[in-house]
Design an enzyme around this catalytic site. Structure first.
Site, short mmCIF file in Angstrom:
data_model
loop_
_atom_site.label_atom_id
_atom_site.label_comp_id
_atom_site.label_asym_id
_atom_site.label_seq_id
_atom_site.Cartn_x
_atom_site.Cartn_y
_atom_site.Cartn_z
N ALA A 60 0.72 -1.17 0.01
CA ALA A 60 0.02 0.07 0.11
C ALA A 60 0.77 1.22 -0.03
CB ALA A 60 -0.84 -0.11 1.16
N GLU A 61 1.98 1.33 0.76
CA GLU A 61 2.50 2.69 1.02
C GLU A 61 3.34 2.65 -0.35
OE1 GLU A 61 5.44 5.15 3.74
OE2 GLU A 61 4.72 3.16 4.55
N SER A 62 3.84 1.66 -0.86
CA SER A 62 4.42 1.87 -2.19
C SER A 62 3.69 2.33 -3.45
CB SER A 62 5.28 0.45 -2.64
OG SER A 62 5.98 -0.04 -1.72
N SER A 65 2.71 6.05 -2.45
CA SER A 65 3.87 6.84 -2.68
C SER A 65 4.08 7.27 -4.05
CB SER A 65 4.99 6.27 -2.02
OG SER A 65 5.05 6.31 -0.67
#
Length: 142
Positions: A60-62, A65
Site C-alpha cells: 500500500a505505501e509503495s 507513494s
C-alpha cells in the site's frame, strides 16, 4: 486517464527499491489517477501461512507513494506522513493486487486509498496513505 508506457513501467520496477524487489512487487500501471501492482503471497507470510499484514502495508505505501510522486510535479517529491490499514480477510496463496487512487491531491499534501484484493477479487485490505509534497532543495548540503 493516460496509459502507462512500457518504458515507464520498466523504470518504476527497476527503481522501486530493495524492499519491493525482495517482496516481489511488480508495478503494472502507473498514472497520476491510478497505480496498480501485484505481489505474491508466497514469501510474504506470517508463521500461520497467511499474507502478513505488514506486507500488505508495504504494498500500500509503495503504491500510494508512487501516486503521490506522480502528482507532486516538477522539482517536488513525496514523503509519507501517515498510513493505516484494515485487514478484511486472509490470503494464503497466489497474487494479491493493489490499486491506489487519489482521495485528495493538493499543493502540499496528497492522500490515496489503496485497495488490495486476492485473485478472486475479494478485498483483503484497505489502506489510506497521506504524503507531504515537498520542494527539492536546489542546493543540497553534501
Amino acid at each position: 486517464m493516460t496509459s502507462t508506457s512500457e518504458e515507464t513501467l520498466a523504470y518504476l520496477n527497476s527503481h522501486a527499491g530493495a524492499l519491493n524487489e525482495r517482496m516481489g512487487v511488480v508495478i503494472v500501471e502507473a498514472t497520476p489517477e491510478r497505480v496498480v501492482a501485484t505481489m505474491p503471497v508466497e514469501g510474504n507470510t506470517q508463521p500461520y501461512g497467511l499474507l502478513h499484514g505488514g506486507a500488505s502495508v508495504v504494498l500500500a505505501e509503495s503504491l500510494g507513494s508512487i501516486g503521490a510522486a506522480l502528482n507532486a510535479g516538477p522539482g517536488r517529491f513525496a514523503v509519507g506522513t501517515d498510513i493505516n490499514a484494515t485487514h478484511h480477510r486472509s490470503a494464503t496463496q497466489g497474487l494479491v493486487t493493489g490499486v491506489a487512487t487519489p482521495l485528495h491531491v493538493g499543493r502540499t499534501m496528497a492522500s490515496f486509498e489503496i485497495v488490495i484484493t486476492d485473485e478472486s477479487g475479494r478485498r483483503v485490505c484497505t489502506s489510506r496513505l497521506t504524503c507531504a509534497l515537498l520542494e527539492r532543495d536546489p542546493n543540497p548540503q553534501g
